[in-house]
Design an enzyme around this catalytic site. Structure first.
Site, short mmCIF file in Angstrom:
data_model
loop_
_atom_site.label_atom_id
_atom_site.label_comp_id
_atom_site.label_asym_id
_atom_site.label_seq_id
_atom_site.Cartn_x
_atom_site.Cartn_y
_atom_site.Cartn_z
N HIS A 52 0.83 -1.20 0.00
CA HIS A 52 0.00 0.00 0.00
C HIS A 52 0.87 1.26 0.00
O HIS A 52 2.09 1.20 0.15
CB HIS A 52 -0.93 -0.01 1.21
CG HIS A 52 -2.03 -1.01 1.09
ND1 HIS A 52 -3.06 -1.11 2.01
CD2 HIS A 52 -2.29 -1.97 0.16
CE1 HIS A 52 -3.89 -2.07 1.66
NE2 HIS A 52 -3.43 -2.61 0.55
N GLU A 54 1.28 3.75 2.08
CA GLU A 54 2.04 4.10 3.28
C GLU A 54 3.33 3.29 3.36
O GLU A 54 4.40 3.83 3.69
CB GLU A 54 1.20 3.83 4.53
CG GLU A 54 -0.07 4.67 4.61
CD GLU A 54 -1.29 3.97 4.01
OE1 GLU A 54 -2.40 4.20 4.51
OE2 GLU A 54 -1.12 3.21 3.04
N ALA A 160 -20.51 8.56 -29.03
CA ALA A 160 -20.03 9.58 -29.97
C ALA A 160 -21.21 9.99 -30.84
O ALA A 160 -22.05 9.16 -31.21
CB ALA A 160 -18.90 9.02 -30.82
N LEU A 210 -13.71 -4.20 -28.13
CA LEU A 210 -13.88 -3.66 -26.78
C LEU A 210 -12.61 -3.77 -25.94
O LEU A 210 -12.67 -3.86 -24.71
CB LEU A 210 -15.04 -4.34 -26.05
CG LEU A 210 -16.39 -4.31 -26.76
CD1 LEU A 210 -17.43 -5.07 -25.93
CD2 LEU A 210 -16.85 -2.89 -27.01
N ARG A 213 -6.26 -1.05 -27.11
CA ARG A 213 -5.15 -1.33 -28.02
C ARG A 213 -4.31 -0.10 -28.32
O ARG A 213 -3.23 -0.22 -28.90
CB ARG A 213 -5.69 -1.88 -29.35
CG ARG A 213 -6.58 -3.09 -29.17
CD ARG A 213 -7.16 -3.60 -30.49
NE ARG A 213 -7.99 -2.63 -31.18
CZ ARG A 213 -9.26 -2.36 -30.86
NH1 ARG A 213 -9.82 -2.96 -29.83
NH2 ARG A 213 -9.95 -1.48 -31.55
N THR A 295 -30.02 5.01 -23.13
CA THR A 295 -31.19 5.75 -22.67
C THR A 295 -31.83 5.07 -21.47
O THR A 295 -32.32 5.74 -20.55
CB THR A 295 -32.22 5.88 -23.81
OG1 THR A 295 -31.63 6.63 -24.89
CG2 THR A 295 -33.48 6.58 -23.34
N SER A 296 -31.81 3.74 -21.45
CA SER A 296 -32.38 3.01 -20.31
C SER A 296 -31.64 3.33 -19.03
O SER A 296 -32.25 3.49 -17.96
CB SER A 296 -32.35 1.51 -20.59
OG SER A 296 -33.18 1.16 -21.68
#
Length: 349
Positions: A52, A54, A160, A210, A213, A295-296
């Site tokens: 971590h 710290e 877009a 998806l 790259r 939209t949902s």
């Protein structure tokens, strides 16, 4: 001291940002050790499962300055952990190092911490100052806070559109709105989130990869909503060997790199889906689906951030309309890249 504390906490927040895309489901955390307004140590959480912030901060102090640690102030952007996980408790390390003053930006909402780290420091006689640049720290780790406070992933909607607000052609042929420069930014966004989600129609029409790259960082986990298993296995997301999750109503198994997750037919609302992703420990997801899916999410108020890319040099006259953002939601920031303008919207709750 307040201004000095804010200055060094701002530096710690900048350092913490280096962990984006590498530490989830842990939060980004930065730490500074400061003696007489001079930084003698710095560190950030670099990768999930590793040391971590710290610990990295203490380890960065030069040998000839280690004697200054008990006299220094430790600045940390999130409450130090106090439990044994993949790494030992940071609170114990702080106490062991003899630090007398700790400045914390924000309390950790995780149920295993949630004030326990601060209490352990205070019980050890350490002065703790909480709340310095609290809102900035919450914004930086908004994914982490959304996950633990709302019990769902942080949801980013992205699309877009043309200047006249269309995101596709009416005949379903692909409309290329973004250029290479903008695509690099989009891939960087992907690298910063744990998962990416599309619907059946987008998978069929666009056959997208998806993946990331074009930018540094890993690719997100791909998730496809295909309730009736209409998608053919010839699609690229099923052929490249990278992990893909298909949420459906038919099967619950694994085929190669594809995991099929079966949900009951009565459990197909977006809230149900987000609940399932929460159970999978996914803290953030970027939605790159079509207008109907986007939209949902907007109408269901199940979003946290919207990113709209507008190509200001493209008009098509007619086409598939972009989702509509509620009138009371105003753009929080804008960035110009070439012929495109990137609009950021945040849903404040």
């Amino acid at each position: 001291m307040d201004l000095v504390d804010e200055i060094f906490m701002a530096q710690a927040l900048l350092i913490a940002e280096r962990g984006i895309g590498h530490v989830a489901p842990n939060p980004m955390v930065g730490a500074l050790l400061v003696y007489k307004e001079v930084v003698i140590g710095s560190g950030y959480h670099q990768r999930f499962g590793e040391a971590h912030a710290e610990v990295n901060c203490f380890n960065s102090v030069q040998d000839d300055q280690k004697h200054l640690i008990p006299k220094a102030t430790l600045y940390v952007t999130l409450e130090p952990c106090s439990h044994h996980g993949k790494t030992p408790p940071c609170s114990e390390r702080i106490i062991k190092e003899g630090v007398k003053r700790v400045v914390v930006a924000v309390q950790d909402p995780h149920s295993k911490v949630d004030g326990k780290g601060i209490k352990q420091l205070v019980d050890a006689g350490i002065e703790v100052k909480l709340g310095v640049l609290r809102e900035e720290a919450r914004l930086q780790n908004r994914r982490f806070f959304s996950f633990h406070e709302r019990s769902r992933p942080y949801v980013i909607l992205k699309w877009a559109e043309t200047m006249d607000r269309f995101m596709g052609n009416l005949d379903s042929t692909r409309l290329l709105i973004t250029d290479d420069e903008v695509n690099k930014q989009v891939h960087q966004w992907r690298a910063e989130e744990q998962a990416i989600l599309i619907g059946t129609d987008t998978a069929l029409l666009d056959d997208p990869l998806l993946t990331n790259r074009l930018a540094s960082g890993a690719s997100p986990l791909r998730i496809v909503l295909d309730f009736n298993l209409r998608l053919p296995l010839r699609l690229r997301i099923f052929q490249d060997g990278l992990p893909t999750v298909v949420i459906n109503h038919e099967r619950d198994d694994i085929l190669g790199s594809v995991q099929y997750i079966k949900m009951p037919r009565e459990k197909k609302s977006l809230a149900d889906i987000l609940n399932r992703l929460y159970a999978m420990n996914i803290q953030s997801i970027i939605i790159e689906g079509g207008a109907t899916l986007l939209t949902s999410f907007i109408q269901g108020e199940l979003w946290d951030e919207i990113r709209v890319i507008t190509n200001e040099s493209m008009r098509i006259g007619k086409g598939l309309a972009s989702p509509r953002i509620p009138n009371h939601i105003q753009s929080s920031a804008e960035i110009v890249i070439g012929h495109s303008r990137l609009h950021y919207y945040f849903r404040l709750t």
